[in-house]
Write an enzyme that holds these catalytic residues in place. Structure first.
Site, short mmCIF file in Angstrom:
data_model
loop_
_atom_site.label_atom_id
_atom_site.label_comp_id
_atom_site.label_asym_id
_atom_site.label_seq_id
_atom_site.Cartn_x
_atom_site.Cartn_y
_atom_site.Cartn_z
N CYS A 1 0.84 -1.20 0.00
CA CYS A 1 0.00 0.00 0.00
C CYS A 1 0.88 1.25 0.00
O CYS A 1 1.56 1.50 -0.98
CB CYS A 1 -0.98 -0.07 1.18
SG CYS A 1 -2.42 0.99 0.96
N HIS B 1 -3.52 -5.76 0.98
CA HIS B 1 -2.87 -5.93 2.29
C HIS B 1 -2.80 -7.41 2.67
O HIS B 1 -3.76 -7.95 3.23
CB HIS B 1 -3.68 -5.19 3.37
CG HIS B 1 -3.53 -3.71 3.31
ND1 HIS B 1 -2.59 -3.02 4.06
CD2 HIS B 1 -4.20 -2.78 2.61
CE1 HIS B 1 -2.71 -1.72 3.80
NE2 HIS B 1 -3.67 -1.54 2.93
N GLU C 1 -1.28 -8.64 5.13
CA GLU C 1 -1.34 -8.77 6.60
C GLU C 1 -2.79 -8.75 7.10
O GLU C 1 -3.04 -9.10 8.25
CB GLU C 1 -0.50 -7.67 7.27
CG GLU C 1 -1.11 -6.28 7.34
CD GLU C 1 -1.00 -5.46 6.06
OE1 GLU C 1 -0.68 -6.03 5.00
OE2 GLU C 1 -1.27 -4.23 6.11
#
Lengths: 223, 731
Positions: free
Chosen positions: A87, A195, A197
């Protein structure tokens, strides 16, 4: 063997990254402040997390690229070590010319946060070797400036060298060739808007993202 | 701005422009023993405004239960605190930013978010979630669309940048909000130790520190502006709106949390500079501890030249905090904030008496008793009278359900019912990687990392019910919030509220305020959910038209085990579907009445708190016993809408048979839930709840049969209409 998470003023996915590394991957994360001039010597991979470095009031990532730590990150990358930007991290890596192209404002001009389906276009990289070729995976997106752009010549090069790793199913931001994530020509620097994560625990909706990190860890263990 | 002499202020009645009445001005004189000067008049006008002093609402707020066995901090500090066990606590508060949002929606909403976040971290808690309750005019004009678009952009840009997930909220659309939209923000934080911070400045000689952004002329008189009725003339009052800088706030937040966590020994008190800026934060900190202070205004970081004391004290520039630090530790604080590229400046010291003294250019520019400023504001119990509309005979509205499937499709596309996806997609709802239930279900759920617990949170108000019956409507607002928490697997802990009403000078509005708060208090007692924080926003009128009584209830619940987390969507084919709670012909104030009559009217239906509590209890027990696969509370639109919503997420159809007339599908009788249960658990579930089996899940169709009607819709088609309706109407 430490995994460095770089913290710029305004980084806000730094802890998210830290927790995935520590709790899901069971590797050792270490925060590295943007004012440092050297990465710790036992760092084996660098992650530039998401957020809004310096508020992103100027072009996203345009100020962060001048932070003191960036010089050493460039050297680390040039030496062939893995660097992942997610990002805002992707934006910073393009601004720092570690990756080609740039990220523009989303085509519809609005911030978009949603569960996002992606296709794995290249499963041979440091960051994608735990996926099947062409596999459909889910990793959330959350960005206002995720519209990847590069000129035709660069796009041709990306294709020739198999640098396009992830593409969007139902492009959410207008990016060229549905690009969601790319690597550099050497394959050791990756930038991506989704993302991973946020897709590393079942309770949060999926674990496809975890496999991206596992790809990096697996390569390290093979060394 | 020209600083008039005390005599001129009195003669020209300048104080009236600032919202002080003649009697209040006389009281100031009496307290001071002299005429106040220009600065002092300004200080009193701000501190005695409704926004700061609650002078019109205090007696009513006293009805609220504010204590309980887990309540660590009730109203009166930056935010309330509730113990959630294991040495952790949840901190939350809601605040309105209505008038700023009306005149400059982007900055108004953004700074509303920024302000409420500061309240949370000033308590030492890390903010973990934001919710927003928004009320606008109908989507039939460009100005409303502009207001919504910019409000959403402002909320998103602030929360997204600072890295706090926006996970929930609500939106309604009603004529009365056309000129006076409502923007209420709620922030939830987590405290890892039950050591809370106080906004107090004690100990003579201790240091007053100003940290964060510089002071400019933005937002001057914001508190006064928020405490007056609104008209076309004021709509151009843009100078009273502040400008937000989420990056600066992120840095201030990290610095303050570091200070609180790691340097607690040198920190005496901390407070956000919110409404009425420097004067309110500093005077409140002093008064709370019983100490006065000297402030040197020359030292206040200034963004603009030649600011007079009045402007410096009343500016509502954002991203500023006030600290009280033990003497001798100035360097430590400056160094710490420098680490976060944030300015920390010593601007004064705590006095050993109670005088609040401001200095500028070596002169004393204000000298008042701090208690007079903070605690001596007059309190009014206004005359109240029951509005005639509450006793008006009902026309006996009955829904027209001759084309029942069409009615359902139309309802699903009403903006209040349609999916809010096009709005919440603009908010980062996942940052911090704790969001277990994303926006769109009954309540958002945030897990508590490193524990098996989670927090459910929601905001609710149904202004239509309150308009028809402020007392029952007040009860329902709290009950509905609790119903959402329970449906998500939680146990309600407490509430915060924003009391949005019209002018309390109008006896009929004061009656609404009185009745609504009475109803809320009763419900809070029933559900054992004390009010731990909140704010009051009166004078929500535009050109004489008051809004509906709109007390937003923000509730947080504790989910004691991750196993209890429950969502509204059907999970698998072949599950049994139950309706918990009784259905009656309750149509006044409903979505279908508004849709078919163009207005709401009549007597609001009955509502019984004990029934509500009993039904919630059943759901809690069923969830804890592991008997359910989904739970959805019935709200706007009633039973048919709730069934449809349960099918959408996983596109699992349903076949329902009901022993009732078609019209009852759209009744909004309270205290009801739709539950799906695995077939092998049928006996256990029925034994526990005694609920009525109404159908089974499966297939691709939304099939609902009543005594006199049949609906058979394709789930995907219905979902598409529901999902896209709001975005289409915004175009």
């Amino acid at each position: 063997m430490k995994y460095a998470v770089i913290r710029f003023p305004g980084s806000n996915c730094d802890w998210d990254m830290y927790y995935v590394l520590r709790d899901q991957l069971k590797v050792e994360p270490i925060f590295v402040d943007y004012r440092e001039t050297n990465l710790p010597i036992d760092v084996v991979a660098v992650i530039v997390p998401g957020g809004f470095s310096y508020g992103d009031y100027l072009r996203s990532g345009a100020i962060a690229r001048f932070a003191p730590i960036m010089e050493d990150i460039k050297k680390f990358a040039e030496a062939g070590n893995p660097v992942l930007g997610v990002c805002n991290g992707f934006q910073i890596l393009t601004e720092a010319h570690l990756l080609p192209g740039g990220l523009r404002k989303n085509q519809h001009l609005e911030f978009i946060c949603q569960q996002q389906d992606l296709f794995v276009q290249n499963n041979q990289t440091t960051f994608s070797n735990q996926f099947k070729p062409g596999e459909k995976v889910m990793m959330p997106v959350a960005h206002g400036d995720g519209n990847y752009y590069c000129d035709d010549v660069t796009l041709q090069q990306l294709r020739t060298h198999n640098q396009i790793v992830l593409t969007y199913s139902k492009n959410p931001n207008g990016s060229v060739a549905d690009i969601a994530g790319i690597v550099n020509e050497q394959g050791n620097v990756m930038g991506m808007m989704p993302h991973p994560e946020r897709a590393s625990e079942l309770v949060l909706g999926g674990t496809d993202g975890l496999r991206l990190f596992q790809s990096v860890v697996t390569r390290q263990l093979q060394k | 701005m020209i600083e008039l002499q005390p005599r001129e202020i009195e003669e020209q009645k300048l104080y009236q422009q600032w919202g002080l009445s003649e009697a209040e001005f006389d009281k100031v004189q009496e307290l001071l023993g002299r005429l106040p000067n220009f600065t002092e008049t300004g200080l009193f006008a701000a501190m005695w405004s409704e926004h700061c002093a609650y002078k019109n609402s205090k007696p009513l707020l006293k009805q609220f239960p504010t204590t309980g066995k887990n309540i660590l901090q009730g109203p009166g500090e930056g935010a309330g605190i509730i113990d959630i066990g294991d040495g952790q606590a949840v901190v939350f508060k809601a605040e309105s930013h209505n008038h700023p949002t009306a005149v400059e929606p982007y900055q108004g909403a953004a700074t509303g978010v920024g302000g409420i976040i500061r309240d949370i971290f000033s308590m030492g808690a890390r903010p973990i979630a934001m919710l927003d309750s928004l009320h606008f005019g109908p989507l039939d004009n460009d100005h409303t669309k502009y207001l919504i678009d910019q409000t959403v952009a402002g909320i998103g840009d602030y929360g997204n940048c600072i890295g706090i997930p926006t996970v929930g909220g609500e939106m309604t659309f009603e004529d009365v909000y056309q000129g006076n939209p409502l923007m209420n923000g709620m922030c939830v934080g987590l405290l890892d130790s039950v050591q809370q911070q106080k906004g107090a400045a004690a100990g003579a000689g201790n240091l007053i520190f100003y940290v964060g952004a510089k002071t400019g002329r933005d937002g001057i008189q914001g508190a006064i502006f928020a405490s007056a009725e609104f008209n076309d003339e004021q709509e151009s009052q843009r100078s009273a709106v502040q400008v937000g800088d989420p990056f600066a706030e992120k840095m201030v937040m990290e610095a303050c949390l570091d200070l609180i966590e790691n340097h607690a020994d040198i920190l005496v008190g901390i407070q956000d500079m919110g409404a009425a800026g420097l004067v309110s934060s500093s005077a409140e900190m002093g008064a709370k501890a019983g100490f006065g202070m000297d402030l040197n205004l020359d030292l206040v970081p200034q963004r603009e030249a030649d600011m007079i004391p009045y402007e410096l004290m009343l500016s509502e520039s954002q991203e500023r905090m006030l600290l009280c630090i033990k003497k001798g530790h100035a360097d430590e604080v400056i160094e710490l904030f420098n680490q976060y590229e944030t300015e920390a400046v010593e601007i004064g010291t705590v006095r050993d008496d109670q005088q609040y003294i401001l200095h500028q250019h070596d002169e004393v520019v204000a000298n008042v008793d701090v208690k007079a400023l903070v605690d001596e504001a007059p309190v009014y119990r206004k005359p109240s009278s029951r509005p005639a509309r509450l006793d008006k005979e009902s026309t006996g509205f009955e829904p027209d359900t001759s084309k029942v499937a069409e009615v359902l499709m139309d309802l699903l596309q009403q903006p209040a019912i349609a999916s809010k996806e096009s709005v919440y997609h603009r908010y980062d709802s996942q940052v911090q990687t704790n969001t277990v239930v994303l926006p769109g279900s009954d309540a958002a759920v945030i897990r508590v990392r490193n524990t098996d617990k989670a927090l459910a949170m929601t905001t609710d108000a149904n202004p239509r019910y309150l308009f028809l019956d402020p007392h029952k409507g007040g009860q329902i607002a709290v009950a509905e919030a609790a119903r959402n928490i329970v449906a998500s697997g939680g146990m309600p802990l407490g509430i915060t509220d924003c009391l949005n009403f019209g002018s309390p000078e109008d006896p009929e509005i004061y009656y609404e305020l009185e009745q609504a708060t009475k109803g809320m208090s009763e419900a809070c007692r029933q559900f054992e959910t004390p009010v731990i924080s909140g704010n009051v926003s009166l004078y929500n009128e535009f050109n004489g038209q008051a809004i509906y009584p709109t007390p937003m209830v923000g509730m947080v619940g504790l989910i004691e085990s991750m196993d209890y987390v429950t969502t509204q969507s059907f999970k698998q084919h072949g599950d049994l579907v139950y309706l918990v709670g009784e259905t009656k012909a309750d149509f006044n104030g409903t979505e279908i009445q508004k849709m078919q009559m163009g207005q709401i009217e009549g007597q609001l239906f009955d509502f019984d708190l004990a029934t509500e509590a009993a039904n919630q209890q059943l759901i809690q027990e069923a969830i804890r016993a592991g008997l359910v696969n989904s739970v959805h509370d019935l709200a706007e639109g009633g039973l048919a809408v709730a069934i449809a919503e349960s099918t959408f997420d996983n596109e699992i159809g349903v076949d329902i048979k009901l022993d009732m007339p078609a019209s009852w599908l759209f009744s909004e009788t309270q205290s009801r839930f739709i539950v799906s249960v695995s077939s092998e658990l049928q006996a256990d579930f029925e034994q526990l709840t005694g609920a009525k089996l109404i159908g089974t899940t499966g297939g691709q169709h939304l099939a609902i049969q009543t005594n006199n009607s049949k609906i058979n819709l394709d789930v995907t088609t219905a979902k598409k209409a529901w999902k896209e309706a709001l975005a289409w109407q915004m175009k």
